[in-house]
Write a protein that holds these residues in place. Structure first.
Motif, PDB file in Angstrom:
ATOM      1  N   UNK A 152      56.246  34.762 -14.543  1.00 23.22           N
ATOM      2  CA  UNK A 152      56.634  35.629 -13.426  1.00 23.22           C
ATOM      3  C   UNK A 152      56.185  34.969 -12.133  1.00 23.22           C
ATOM      4  N   UNK A 153      57.099  34.888 -11.167  1.00 20.18           N
ATOM      5  CA  UNK A 153      56.771  34.363  -9.838  1.00 20.18           C
ATOM      6  C   UNK A 153      56.994  35.482  -8.830  1.00 20.18           C
ATOM      7  N   UNK A 154      55.981  35.734  -8.006  1.00 26.15           N
ATOM      8  CA  UNK A 154      56.054  36.850  -7.062  1.00 26.15           C
ATOM      9  C   UNK A 154      56.058  36.355  -5.621  1.00 26.15           C
ATOM     10  N   UNK A 155      56.556  37.205  -4.739  1.00 27.93           N
ATOM     11  CA  UNK A 155      56.430  36.982  -3.295  1.00 27.93           C
ATOM     12  C   UNK A 155      55.157  37.634  -2.785  1.00 27.93           C
ATOM     13  N   UNK A 156      54.907  38.837  -3.256  1.00 29.38           N
ATOM     14  CA  UNK A 156      53.818  39.663  -2.738  1.00 29.38           C
ATOM     15  C   UNK A 156      52.496  39.348  -3.435  1.00 29.38           C
ATOM     16  N   UNK A 157      51.436  38.994  -2.690  1.00 32.12           N
ATOM     17  CA  UNK A 157      50.130  38.747  -3.310  1.00 32.12           C
ATOM     18  C   UNK A 157      49.552  39.975  -4.000  1.00 32.12           C
ATOM     19  N   UNK A 158      49.917  41.164  -3.545  1.00 30.25           N
ATOM     20  CA  UNK A 158      49.400  42.382  -4.170  1.00 30.25           C
ATOM     21  C   UNK A 158      50.014  42.571  -5.555  1.00 30.25           C
ATOM     22  N   UNK A 159      51.316  42.351  -5.662  1.00 29.68           N
ATOM     23  CA  UNK A 159      51.961  42.382  -6.981  1.00 29.68           C
ATOM     24  C   UNK A 159      51.403  41.270  -7.865  1.00 29.68           C
ATOM     25  N   UNK A 160      51.258  40.085  -7.279  1.00 27.33           N
ATOM     26  CA  UNK A 160      50.704  38.932  -7.996  1.00 27.33           C
ATOM     27  C   UNK A 160      49.349  39.269  -8.595  1.00 27.33           C
ATOM     28  N   UNK A 161      48.458  39.822  -7.795  1.00 28.92           N
ATOM     29  CA  UNK A 161      47.111  40.146  -8.258  1.00 28.92           C
ATOM     30  C   UNK A 161      47.138  41.207  -9.349  1.00 28.92           C
TER      31      UNK A 161
ATOM     32  N   UNK B 154      44.578  39.112  -0.724  1.00 28.07           N
ATOM     33  CA  UNK B 154      44.828  39.180  -2.163  1.00 28.07           C
ATOM     34  C   UNK B 154      45.338  37.869  -2.739  1.00 28.07           C
ATOM     35  N   UNK B 155      45.699  36.927  -1.874  1.00 30.28           N
ATOM     36  CA  UNK B 155      46.064  35.599  -2.351  1.00 30.28           C
ATOM     37  C   UNK B 155      44.866  34.655  -2.244  1.00 30.28           C
ATOM     38  N   UNK B 156      44.200  34.691  -1.086  1.00 25.64           N
ATOM     39  CA  UNK B 156      43.092  33.791  -0.843  1.00 25.64           C
ATOM     40  C   UNK B 156      41.777  34.276  -1.421  1.00 25.64           C
ATOM     41  N   UNK B 157      41.157  35.219  -0.736  1.00 23.88           N
ATOM     42  CA  UNK B 157      39.812  35.636  -1.122  1.00 23.88           C
ATOM     43  C   UNK B 157      39.758  36.170  -2.549  1.00 23.88           C
ATOM     44  N   UNK B 158      40.754  36.950  -2.955  1.00 22.52           N
ATOM     45  CA  UNK B 158      40.712  37.572  -4.271  1.00 22.52           C
ATOM     46  C   UNK B 158      41.160  36.657  -5.403  1.00 22.52           C
TER      47      UNK B 158
END
Length: 679
Positions: free
Chosen positions: A514-523, A571-575
């Motif tokens: 799965x490839x996402x645009x949104x870091x929140x969905x990604x996380x 949610x992409x970087x720190x998390x």
């Protein structure tokens, strides 16, 4: 230090010392049990006993290497981290010396005979003497820094409490007594390897030279030696009663730390068996969360970097952890003694922790990253949100509207007229129903599909994937919200329903990648769906695209003549530690000049949309996205690049609201810029 032979010639020193030590450490143990451990055990068991070797080995550099304390030196150029590192190792050194010199012969005589040779004692004496003198100087610097120059993080009410002064004075007195005891021993005619101490010996020789009598020096030696011992034993009793309980709480906090990605909330509630939803009383919190209150060093680092606090809101992560501990100390003993049931303790939310503060949280993780003792603030805040949302229905109106939209329409964008596939019109993007063997599922997300400005990002993503020849498909109308907004706003029930629906869909199509645009969905899909049985390879587009560029599948050719500063999504970087991939994409685009903001990478500052705040109004103070926009404008760059649809909207509004933004200043997703450069 050489101990006196006896106490007033009546009692051998060793007998008095052992009796006092037994009393002091016995009292300390009793207080620890009554005030700390039996209260922590009131909480729900935390599933933190797995992977014991990893926990213990991983905790060693955190405890003994002071890794998170020293992290502050590099992140914030705060020299207090070095001072704390020195004080910590000084504390360990003196503790070890007490064990060796006072109890060594009784506990481990072979060790004493091997190590405590004349040369060994001489080296240790010199080391402890110089350590005490340096220690004292560092303490003077610490006092000046706390009460004279006073940086922001030490200006809060909790960091200015009187007990900080008491602790500094006690440690300073301990160091002085160590030096003076050695000096008086030398002045009284003492010799041997311990007299090699440089500072103490010099002072003792000087005092002897100016007329200090041998008898008086001998008496002062006994007085200072016993004063030194008294302070040590007094500390043992005082530690469980003061903020220095973190000397015990912090190592335990590190051992029982979460081993998952930082953005991962704790294991989902078992909604069928839970007595209550969320946390409002002592017994509702996990034992780790209750332990965190005792681990807190009240240093102010978490609150100093909290965007909500910086912008003038009431949230202070330090006060959340500390007030939970104080509430536990007040309400816990009665519960531990059996005087009350589950919900009989005094209320926590309201008297101790304000509702407004709980809703101010962006879940950006800055507090957790900065905390030097392993406190996990976000978990306890979200647990209290769960209680407010699921038990009391007390949630800000704008947040409630978003949750209602998720329940009724399957997404938080109340009022949108778009469908899940309108953005893809004319792009010939297949759905999994049409192309079930696709290698990659492009997870579009609610915002990129349903919010007008963000639809451009989804179109760019599809365009880039097509140019790279990626075999992909979307879910289209079968895609539902990942559930992240519901979970962060406290509606665990709604989150689990949405997550299970998506997992069932993934299972039906046998989705692997799965490839996402949104870091929140990604996380959420990467780190939290596995709790519910959904385990997949999940990539944010920046990781996926950067790899395609690195292997030569994608080659940006068109020059983009602009200066860009990149904003790290929390949610992409720190998390999740994804810092390099977006920058590699930017560096690959011809003509693009990258300038970093002062707060970037792990020092990044939240855009203001996390924790459900994409849909919730801020309570008070300045808007957080306006603060971040100003930080972007300070770079002089034309464009702020993002890789998150929430961040994109926050910067768009921030630029529009700014009076100082030059004409042509813009916010763009890296995908849009890359798509343009591909021609």
């Amino acid at each position: 230090m050489v101990p006196p032979d006896s106490v007033l010639g009546l009692l051998p020193t060793w007998a008095a010392l052992y009796a006092l030590a037994l009393f002091a450490f016995g009292s300390a143990g009793f207080i620890l049990y009554r005030r700390v451990f039996r209260l922590i055990l009131l909480g729900r068991p935390a599933d933190r006993f797995d992977r014991p070797a990893e926990r213990i080995i991983g905790a060693i550099p955190l405890i003994f290497g002071q890794r998170k304390v020293l992290q502050r030196v590099s992140l914030r150029r705060d020299l207090a981290g070095l001072a704390h590192f020195f004080i910590f190792w000084g504390f360990l050194s003196f503790t070890a010396s007490y064990v060796v010199f006072i109890f060594g012969d009784a506990v481990w005589p072979e060790f004493s005979e091997t190590i405590l040779t004349e040369a060994g004692v001489r080296v240790v004496a010199i080391y402890l003497d110089l350590l005490a003198a340096t220690f004292f100087i560092v303490l003077i610097w610490a006092a000046i820094r706390r009460w004279v120059t006073t940086p922001q993080r030490l200006s809060f009410d909790l960091t200015q409490k009187w007990e900080s002064a008491v602790i500094l004075l006690l440690i300073a007195a301990l160091m002085l007594m160590s030096i003076f005891a050695e000096a008086m021993y030398v002045a009284s005619g003492g010799d041997g390897p311990t007299a090699a101490a440089i500072v103490g010996s010099a002072l003792g020789n000087w005092l002897s030279g100016v007329g200090l009598s041998t008898n008086l020096a001998n008496g002062l030696h006994s007085l200072t030696w016993w004063a030194h011992v008294g302070i040590i034993l007094g500390f043992a009793v005082y530690i469980p009663l003061s903020k220095h309980i973190h000397l015990i709480g912090a190592p335990l906090s590190f051992v029982f730390r979460s081993l998952e990605a930082p953005g991962t909330l704790s294991t989902p509630l078992d909604l069928e068996t839970a007595e209550v939803f969320g946390a409002a009383n002592v017994r509702d919190f996990t034992q780790k969360q209750l332990l965190d209150g005792y681990a807190c060093a009240v240093c102010g680092r978490c609150t100093e970097v909290c965007p909500a606090n910086i912008s003038g809101k009431t949230l202070s992560p330090m006060h959340i952890a500390e007030n939970l501990k104080e509430h536990l100390i007040e309400a816990g003993p009665g519960l531990a003694d059996g005087n009350g049931g589950h919900g009989d303790s005094a209320p926590l939310i309201g008297p101790w922790i304000g509702e407004e503060a709980l809703w101010d949280c962006l879940t950006c993780g800055a507090c957790v990253q900065e905390c030097p003792v392993g406190v996990e603030h976000i978990d306890m805040i979200v647990d209290m949100r769960r209680n407010l949302t699921m038990e009391r229905a007390e949630i800000p109106e704008t947040g409630m509207n978003a949750l209602m939209s998720m329940e009724q329409r399957g997404h938080p964008w109340r009022g949108t007229t778009y469908s899940r596939t309108d953005w893809a019109e004319g792009l010939d993007v297949p759905t999994l129903a049409e192309h079930p063997t696709a290698e990659v599922l492009f997870w579009v997300g609610c915002t990129a599909a349903l919010e007008k400005r963000s639809q451009s990002v989804a179109r760019s993503m599809a365009s880039v994937l097509k140019r790279a020849g990626v075999d992909f498909a979307i879910l289209g109308d079968e895609e539902g919200c990942s559930g992240d907004p519901a979970r962060r706003m406290g509606n665990e029930y709604l989150y689990q329903i949405m997550a299970q629906q998506n997992i069932e869909t993934f299972t039906r199509y046998d989705v692997k990648t799965i490839v996402t645009i949104c870091p929140h969905c990604f996380n959420t899909i990467k780190n939290e769906y596995p709790h519910l049985g959904g385990d997949y390879q999940v990539l944010h587009y920046s990781e996926f695209i950067a790899e395609l560029i690195a292997e030569g599948t994608l080659k940006p050719l068109v020059t983009i003549d602009t200066t860009l500063t990149y904003h790290d999504s929390c949610y992409l970087g720190r998390h999740n530690g994804v810092y390099d991939a977006p920058r590699k994409i930017a560096e690959a685009i011809p003509g693009l000049q990258v300038r970093e903001m002062e707060r970037h990478r792990d020092k990044g500052f939240c855009c203001g949309a996390g924790g459900g705040h994409m849909w919730m109004e801020e309570s008070r103070g300045r808007r957080i996205n306006h603060i971040r926009t100003d930080q972007f404008l300070e770079t002089g760059a034309d464009t702020v690049g993002v890789s998150c649809p929430f961040c994109l909207q926050m910067f768009e509004e921030g630029i529009q609201s700014s009076d100082s933004a030059p004409n042509g200043t813009q916010a763009k997703d890296l995908l849009e810029i890359l798509d343009e450069s591909l021609g």
